[in-house]
Design a protein around this motif. Sequence first.
Motif, PDB file in Angstrom:
ATOM      1  N   UNK A 162       0.855  -1.187   0.000  1.00 10.88           N
ATOM      2  CA  UNK A 162       0.000   0.000   0.000  1.00 10.88           C
ATOM      3  C   UNK A 162       0.892   1.238   0.000  1.00 10.88           C
ATOM      4  N   UNK A 163       0.608   2.150  -0.912  1.00 13.43           N
ATOM      5  CA  UNK A 163       1.421   3.367  -1.007  1.00 13.43           C
ATOM      6  C   UNK A 163       1.038   4.340   0.105  1.00 13.43           C
ATOM      7  N   UNK A 164       2.046   4.907   0.734  1.00 15.00           N
ATOM      8  CA  UNK A 164       1.823   5.914   1.771  1.00 15.00           C
ATOM      9  C   UNK A 164       1.713   7.270   1.088  1.00 15.00           C
ATOM     10  N   UNK A 165       0.535   7.844   1.089  1.00 16.02           N
ATOM     11  CA  UNK A 165       0.320   9.127   0.435  1.00 16.02           C
ATOM     12  C   UNK A 165       0.602  10.291   1.377  1.00 16.02           C
ATOM     13  N   UNK A 166       0.515  10.021   2.690  1.00 14.53           N
ATOM     14  CA  UNK A 166       0.755  11.055   3.699  1.00 14.53           C
ATOM     15  C   UNK A 166       1.191  10.397   5.004  1.00 14.53           C
ATOM     16  N   UNK A 167       2.193  10.989   5.663  1.00 15.31           N
ATOM     17  CA  UNK A 167       2.598  10.555   6.996  1.00 15.31           C
ATOM     18  C   UNK A 167       2.248  11.668   7.969  1.00 15.31           C
ATOM     19  N   UNK A 168       1.550  11.321   9.039  1.00 13.52           N
ATOM     20  CA  UNK A 168       1.092  12.336   9.975  1.00 13.52           C
ATOM     21  C   UNK A 168       1.046  11.778  11.389  1.00 13.52           C
ATOM     22  N   UNK A 169       0.979  12.688  12.347  1.00  7.68           N
ATOM     23  CA  UNK A 169       0.744  12.283  13.732  1.00  7.68           C
ATOM     24  C   UNK A 169      -0.652  12.693  14.187  1.00  7.68           C
ATOM     25  N   UNK A 170      -1.440  13.215  13.245  1.00  3.76           N
ATOM     26  CA  UNK A 170      -2.784  13.706  13.568  1.00  3.76           C
ATOM     27  C   UNK A 170      -3.792  12.563  13.515  1.00  3.76           C
ATOM     28  N   UNK A 171      -4.507  12.394  14.612  1.00  6.08           N
ATOM     29  CA  UNK A 171      -5.492  11.318  14.702  1.00  6.08           C
ATOM     30  C   UNK A 171      -6.883  11.817  14.287  1.00  6.08           C
ATOM     31  N   UNK A 172      -7.637  10.989  13.568  1.00  7.86           N
ATOM     32  CA  UNK A 172      -9.055  11.326  13.357  1.00  7.86           C
ATOM     33  C   UNK A 172      -9.813  11.257  14.682  1.00  7.86           C
ATOM     34  N   UNK A 173     -10.981  11.828  14.701  1.00  7.85           N
ATOM     35  CA  UNK A 173     -11.848  11.767  15.872  1.00  7.85           C
ATOM     36  C   UNK A 173     -12.040  10.327  16.323  1.00  7.85           C
ATOM     37  N   UNK A 174     -11.872  10.099  17.623  1.00  2.62           N
ATOM     38  CA  UNK A 174     -12.144   8.823  18.291  1.00  2.62           C
ATOM     39  C   UNK A 174     -11.070   7.764  18.073  1.00  2.62           C
ATOM     40  N   UNK A 175      -9.953   8.119  17.470  1.00  6.37           N
ATOM     41  CA  UNK A 175      -8.882   7.145  17.262  1.00  6.37           C
ATOM     42  C   UNK A 175      -7.687   7.504  18.137  1.00  6.37           C
ATOM     43  N   UNK A 176      -7.183   6.530  18.854  1.00  3.55           N
ATOM     44  CA  UNK A 176      -5.990   6.679  19.667  1.00  3.55           C
ATOM     45  C   UNK A 176      -5.009   5.564  19.312  1.00  3.55           C
ATOM     46  N   UNK A 177      -3.716   5.830  19.518  1.00  3.96           N
ATOM     47  CA  UNK A 177      -2.701   4.802  19.308  1.00  3.96           C
ATOM     48  C   UNK A 177      -1.835   4.764  20.563  1.00  3.96           C
ATOM     49  N   UNK A 178      -2.235   3.929  21.499  1.00  4.90           N
ATOM     50  CA  UNK A 178      -1.630   3.969  22.819  1.00  4.90           C
ATOM     51  C   UNK A 178      -1.125   2.608  23.273  1.00  4.90           C
ATOM     52  N   UNK A 179      -0.065   2.657  24.084  1.00  5.78           N
ATOM     53  CA  UNK A 179       0.405   1.559  24.939  1.00  5.78           C
ATOM     54  C   UNK A 179       1.202   0.461  24.254  1.00  5.78           C
ATOM     55  N   UNK A 180       1.061   0.271  22.963  1.00  9.18           N
ATOM     56  CA  UNK A 180       1.834  -0.773  22.261  1.00  9.18           C
ATOM     57  C   UNK A 180       2.481  -0.169  21.015  1.00  9.18           C
ATOM     58  N   UNK A 181       3.643  -0.723  20.583  1.00  8.30           N
ATOM     59  CA  UNK A 181       4.287  -0.205  19.372  1.00  8.30           C
ATOM     60  C   UNK A 181       3.552  -0.655  18.118  1.00  8.30           C
ATOM     61  N   UNK A 182       2.766   0.235  17.535  1.00  6.35           N
ATOM     62  CA  UNK A 182       1.985  -0.105  16.354  1.00  6.35           C
ATOM     63  C   UNK A 182       1.759   1.097  15.464  1.00  6.35           C
ATOM     64  N   UNK A 183       1.308   0.839  14.254  1.00  5.99           N
ATOM     65  CA  UNK A 183       0.999   1.880  13.283  1.00  5.99           C
ATOM     66  C   UNK A 183      -0.484   1.843  12.962  1.00  5.99           C
ATOM     67  N   UNK A 184      -0.988   2.946  12.407  1.00  3.82           N
ATOM     68  CA  UNK A 184      -2.375   3.018  11.936  1.00  3.82           C
ATOM     69  C   UNK A 184      -2.351   3.506  10.495  1.00  3.82           C
ATOM     70  N   UNK A 185      -3.113   2.844   9.620  1.00  7.72           N
ATOM     71  CA  UNK A 185      -3.303   3.383   8.278  1.00  7.72           C
ATOM     72  C   UNK A 185      -4.794   3.639   8.054  1.00  7.72           C
ATOM     73  N   UNK A 186      -5.062   4.769   7.435  1.00  5.57           N
ATOM     74  CA  UNK A 186      -6.435   5.194   7.145  1.00  5.57           C
ATOM     75  C   UNK A 186      -6.703   4.986   5.661  1.00  5.57           C
ATOM     76  N   UNK A 187      -7.782   4.272   5.364  1.00  5.08           N
ATOM     77  CA  UNK A 187      -8.158   4.000   3.976  1.00  5.08           C
ATOM     78  C   UNK A 187      -9.646   4.298   3.793  1.00  5.08           C
ATOM     79  N   UNK A 188     -10.110   4.163   2.558  1.00  3.90           N
ATOM     80  CA  UNK A 188     -11.533   4.354   2.264  1.00  3.90           C
ATOM     81  C   UNK A 188     -12.305   3.066   2.523  1.00  3.90           C
ATOM     82  N   UNK A 189     -13.618   3.185   2.608  1.00  2.06           N
ATOM     83  CA  UNK A 189     -14.470   2.008   2.763  1.00  2.06           C
ATOM     84  C   UNK A 189     -14.355   1.086   1.546  1.00  2.06           C
ATOM     85  N   UNK A 190     -14.213   1.683   0.369  1.00  3.09           N
ATOM     86  CA  UNK A 190     -14.102   0.876  -0.853  1.00  3.09           C
ATOM     87  C   UNK A 190     -12.833   0.025  -0.826  1.00  3.09           C
ATOM     88  N   UNK A 191     -11.751   0.611  -0.343  1.00  2.24           N
ATOM     89  CA  UNK A 191     -10.516  -0.154  -0.286  1.00  2.24           C
ATOM     90  C   UNK A 191     -10.599  -1.258   0.757  1.00  2.24           C
TER      91      UNK A 191
END
Length: 218
Positions: free
Chosen positions: A161-190
Amino acid sequence: EYMYEGFDTLYATVDYDYSILIYGEKDEQRKEEIKNKIKNLPSIEKLSIQNGMYTYTKVTQDRISKKMLQAKDNKELSLMFKNIYDETQNKYNIEVRVIALEEETLQQYKKEVGVSELKDNQAILINYVDMLRTAKIEGNLTNHQEKEKINILKENKEIPIEIIKVTDKMPFAIKNQNVPGLIIIISQEQMQQLLKEEDQEIITTVYMTAKDDKILEE
Protein backbone atom coordinates in the motif's frame (compact mmCIF):
# COMPACT_ATOMS: atom_id res chain seq x y z
CA GLU A 1 -26.45 -7.35 17.17
CA TYR A 2 -24.88 -4.33 18.74
CA MET A 3 -23.67 -3.14 22.10
CA TYR A 4 -22.64 0.23 23.42
CA GLU A 5 -20.47 1.68 26.12
CA GLY A 6 -20.43 5.10 27.74
CA PHE A 7 -17.32 6.71 29.14
CA ASP A 8 -16.69 9.02 32.04
CA THR A 9 -14.02 11.34 30.64
CA LEU A 10 -12.71 11.99 34.13
CA TYR A 11 -11.20 8.50 34.03
CA ALA A 12 -10.70 7.77 30.32
CA THR A 13 -8.59 9.84 27.92
CA VAL A 14 -10.95 9.59 24.97
CA ASP A 15 -12.62 12.32 22.93
CA TYR A 16 -15.99 10.60 22.56
CA ASP A 17 -18.88 9.82 24.93
CA TYR A 18 -20.14 6.53 23.49
CA SER A 19 -18.92 3.68 21.33
CA ILE A 20 -21.29 1.26 19.63
CA LEU A 21 -20.00 -2.02 18.26
CA ILE A 22 -22.07 -3.61 15.47
CA TYR A 23 -21.26 -7.29 15.11
CA GLY A 24 -22.78 -10.66 14.25
CA GLU A 25 -24.83 -9.15 11.44
CA LYS A 26 -24.12 -10.66 8.00
CA ASP A 27 -26.94 -8.83 6.24
CA GLU A 28 -25.42 -5.60 4.90
CA GLN A 29 -28.85 -4.03 4.44
CA ARG A 30 -29.64 -4.68 8.10
CA LYS A 31 -26.29 -3.18 9.05
CA GLU A 32 -27.15 -0.04 7.11
CA GLU A 33 -30.50 0.17 8.89
CA ILE A 34 -28.75 -0.01 12.27
CA LYS A 35 -26.22 2.65 11.26
CA ASN A 36 -28.95 4.96 9.92
CA LYS A 37 -30.92 4.55 13.13
CA ILE A 38 -27.85 5.58 15.11
CA LYS A 39 -27.17 8.53 12.80
CA ASN A 40 -30.71 9.81 13.35
CA LEU A 41 -30.56 9.71 17.14
CA PRO A 42 -31.30 13.12 18.68
CA SER A 43 -28.66 15.24 20.41
CA ILE A 44 -25.66 13.81 18.53
CA GLU A 45 -22.91 16.40 18.27
CA LYS A 46 -20.11 14.45 16.61
CA LEU A 47 -20.20 11.06 14.89
CA SER A 48 -17.67 8.70 13.31
CA ILE A 49 -18.42 5.30 11.78
CA GLN A 50 -15.39 3.08 11.27
CA ASN A 51 -14.60 -0.37 9.92
CA GLY A 52 -11.36 -1.86 11.08
CA MET A 53 -9.07 -4.84 11.11
CA TYR A 54 -5.69 -5.73 12.58
CA THR A 55 -2.71 -6.92 10.56
CA TYR A 56 1.04 -6.37 10.73
CA THR A 57 4.09 -5.41 8.73
CA LYS A 58 7.65 -6.75 8.94
CA VAL A 59 10.41 -4.16 9.28
CA THR A 60 14.16 -4.35 9.75
CA GLN A 61 15.82 -2.47 12.60
CA ASP A 62 16.91 0.36 10.31
CA ARG A 63 13.20 1.19 9.77
CA ILE A 64 12.64 1.80 13.50
CA SER A 65 12.87 5.52 14.34
CA LYS A 66 16.04 6.88 15.97
CA LYS A 67 14.05 8.04 18.97
CA MET A 68 12.85 4.52 19.70
CA LEU A 69 16.26 2.95 19.07
CA GLN A 70 18.01 5.48 21.29
CA ALA A 71 15.80 4.57 24.26
CA LYS A 72 17.88 1.47 24.91
CA ASP A 73 17.83 1.94 28.69
CA ASN A 74 14.03 1.80 28.69
CA LYS A 75 13.33 -1.69 30.05
CA GLU A 76 9.62 -1.63 29.18
CA LEU A 77 10.26 -0.58 25.58
CA SER A 78 13.10 -3.10 25.19
CA LEU A 79 10.79 -5.87 26.35
CA MET A 80 8.08 -4.78 23.90
CA PHE A 81 10.49 -4.92 20.97
CA LYS A 82 11.89 -8.24 22.14
CA ASN A 83 8.37 -9.70 22.11
CA ILE A 84 7.75 -8.68 18.49
CA TYR A 85 11.18 -9.63 17.13
CA ASP A 86 11.31 -12.49 14.61
CA GLU A 87 14.75 -14.07 14.89
CA THR A 88 14.24 -16.28 11.83
CA GLN A 89 13.88 -13.23 9.55
CA ASN A 90 15.77 -10.66 11.63
CA LYS A 91 12.71 -8.40 11.48
CA TYR A 92 10.15 -6.85 13.81
CA ASN A 93 6.46 -7.71 13.45
CA ILE A 94 4.84 -4.29 13.84
CA GLU A 95 1.09 -4.28 14.39
CA VAL A 96 -0.85 -2.27 11.80
CA ARG A 97 -4.42 -1.20 12.52
CA VAL A 98 -6.28 -0.66 9.24
CA ILE A 99 -9.19 1.76 9.64
CA ALA A 100 -11.73 2.66 6.97
CA LEU A 101 -13.67 5.87 7.55
CA GLU A 102 -17.06 6.61 6.03
CA GLU A 103 -16.96 9.12 3.20
CA GLU A 104 -17.95 12.29 5.06
CA THR A 105 -15.52 11.64 7.92
CA LEU A 106 -12.78 10.63 5.49
CA GLN A 107 -13.18 13.83 3.45
CA GLN A 108 -12.96 15.92 6.61
CA TYR A 109 -9.86 14.09 7.81
CA LYS A 110 -8.16 14.35 4.40
CA LYS A 111 -8.70 18.10 4.51
CA GLU A 112 -7.20 18.28 8.01
CA VAL A 113 -3.99 16.48 6.97
CA GLY A 114 -3.69 18.09 3.52
CA VAL A 115 -4.59 15.17 1.24
CA SER A 116 -6.64 15.98 -1.86
CA GLU A 117 -7.12 12.46 -3.21
CA LEU A 118 -6.86 8.95 -1.79
CA LYS A 119 -6.70 6.38 -4.57
CA ASP A 120 -6.95 2.59 -4.46
CA ASN A 121 -3.94 1.03 -2.73
CA GLN A 122 -3.08 4.33 -1.05
CA ALA A 123 -3.28 5.16 2.64
CA ILE A 124 -2.60 7.85 5.19
CA LEU A 125 -0.07 6.56 7.70
CA ILE A 126 -0.39 7.68 11.32
CA ASN A 127 3.19 7.24 12.51
CA TYR A 128 2.82 8.25 16.13
CA VAL A 129 2.45 6.11 19.22
CA ASP A 130 1.74 7.14 22.80
CA MET A 131 3.48 4.69 25.13
CA LEU A 132 3.86 7.15 28.01
CA ARG A 133 1.94 4.93 30.41
CA THR A 134 3.60 1.64 29.45
CA ALA A 135 7.11 2.73 28.46
CA LYS A 136 7.38 6.49 29.19
CA ILE A 137 7.98 7.38 25.55
CA GLU A 138 6.02 8.81 22.63
CA GLY A 139 6.70 9.81 19.03
CA ASN A 140 7.36 8.27 15.61
CA LEU A 141 7.66 4.50 15.68
CA THR A 142 9.25 4.03 12.25
CA ASN A 143 10.91 6.23 9.62
CA HIS A 144 8.47 5.49 6.78
CA GLN A 145 8.23 8.32 4.26
CA GLU A 146 5.56 9.53 1.87
CA LYS A 147 5.48 7.81 -1.55
CA GLU A 148 7.01 4.68 -0.04
CA LYS A 149 5.08 1.44 0.17
CA ILE A 150 4.20 -0.37 3.36
CA ASN A 151 3.56 -4.10 3.03
CA ILE A 152 0.81 -5.34 5.29
CA LEU A 153 0.44 -9.07 5.81
CA LYS A 154 -2.93 -10.72 5.57
CA GLU A 155 -3.30 -14.50 5.57
CA ASN A 156 0.49 -14.71 5.00
CA LYS A 157 0.16 -12.64 1.84
CA GLU A 158 1.92 -9.29 1.48
CA ILE A 159 -0.26 -6.44 0.26
CA PRO A 160 1.69 -3.31 -0.79
CA ILE A 161 0.00 0.00 0.00
CA GLU A 162 1.42 3.37 -1.01
CA ILE A 163 1.82 5.91 1.77
CA ILE A 164 0.32 9.13 0.43
CA LYS A 165 0.75 11.06 3.70
CA VAL A 166 2.60 10.56 7.00
CA THR A 167 1.09 12.34 9.97
CA ASP A 168 0.74 12.28 13.73
CA LYS A 169 -2.78 13.71 13.57
CA MET A 170 -5.49 11.32 14.70
CA PRO A 171 -9.05 11.33 13.36
CA PHE A 172 -11.85 11.77 15.87
CA ALA A 173 -12.14 8.82 18.29
CA ILE A 174 -8.88 7.15 17.26
CA LYS A 175 -5.99 6.68 19.67
CA ASN A 176 -2.70 4.80 19.31
CA GLN A 177 -1.63 3.97 22.82
CA ASN A 178 0.40 1.56 24.94
CA VAL A 179 1.83 -0.77 22.26
CA PRO A 180 4.29 -0.21 19.37
CA GLY A 181 1.99 -0.11 16.35
CA LEU A 182 1.00 1.88 13.28
CA ILE A 183 -2.37 3.02 11.94
CA ILE A 184 -3.30 3.38 8.28
CA ILE A 185 -6.44 5.19 7.14
CA ILE A 186 -8.16 4.00 3.98
CA SER A 187 -11.53 4.35 2.26
CA GLN A 188 -14.47 2.01 2.76
CA GLU A 189 -14.10 0.88 -0.85
CA GLN A 190 -10.52 -0.15 -0.29
CA MET A 191 -11.49 -2.06 2.85
CA GLN A 192 -13.99 -4.01 0.76
CA GLN A 193 -11.19 -4.83 -1.71
CA LEU A 194 -8.98 -6.12 1.10
CA LEU A 195 -11.75 -8.41 2.33
CA LYS A 196 -13.35 -9.42 -0.96
CA GLU A 197 -11.62 -12.78 -1.27
CA GLU A 198 -12.48 -13.94 2.22
CA ASP A 199 -15.60 -14.72 4.16
CA GLN A 200 -14.69 -12.32 6.93
CA GLU A 201 -17.17 -10.25 8.86
CA ILE A 202 -16.57 -6.53 8.93
CA ILE A 203 -16.96 -5.21 12.45
CA THR A 204 -18.26 -1.66 12.53
CA THR A 205 -17.72 0.70 15.43
CA VAL A 206 -19.62 3.95 15.88
CA TYR A 207 -18.20 6.71 18.07
CA MET A 208 -20.11 9.79 19.11
CA THR A 209 -20.44 12.71 21.42
CA ALA A 210 -23.93 13.70 22.55
CA LYS A 211 -25.62 16.44 24.54
CA ASP A 212 -28.01 14.01 26.21
CA ASP A 213 -26.41 11.29 28.32
CA LYS A 214 -29.62 9.22 28.04
CA ILE A 215 -29.42 9.12 24.24
CA LEU A 216 -29.15 5.32 24.01
CA GLU A 217 -31.45 4.21 26.78
CA GLU A 218 -34.46 3.54 24.57
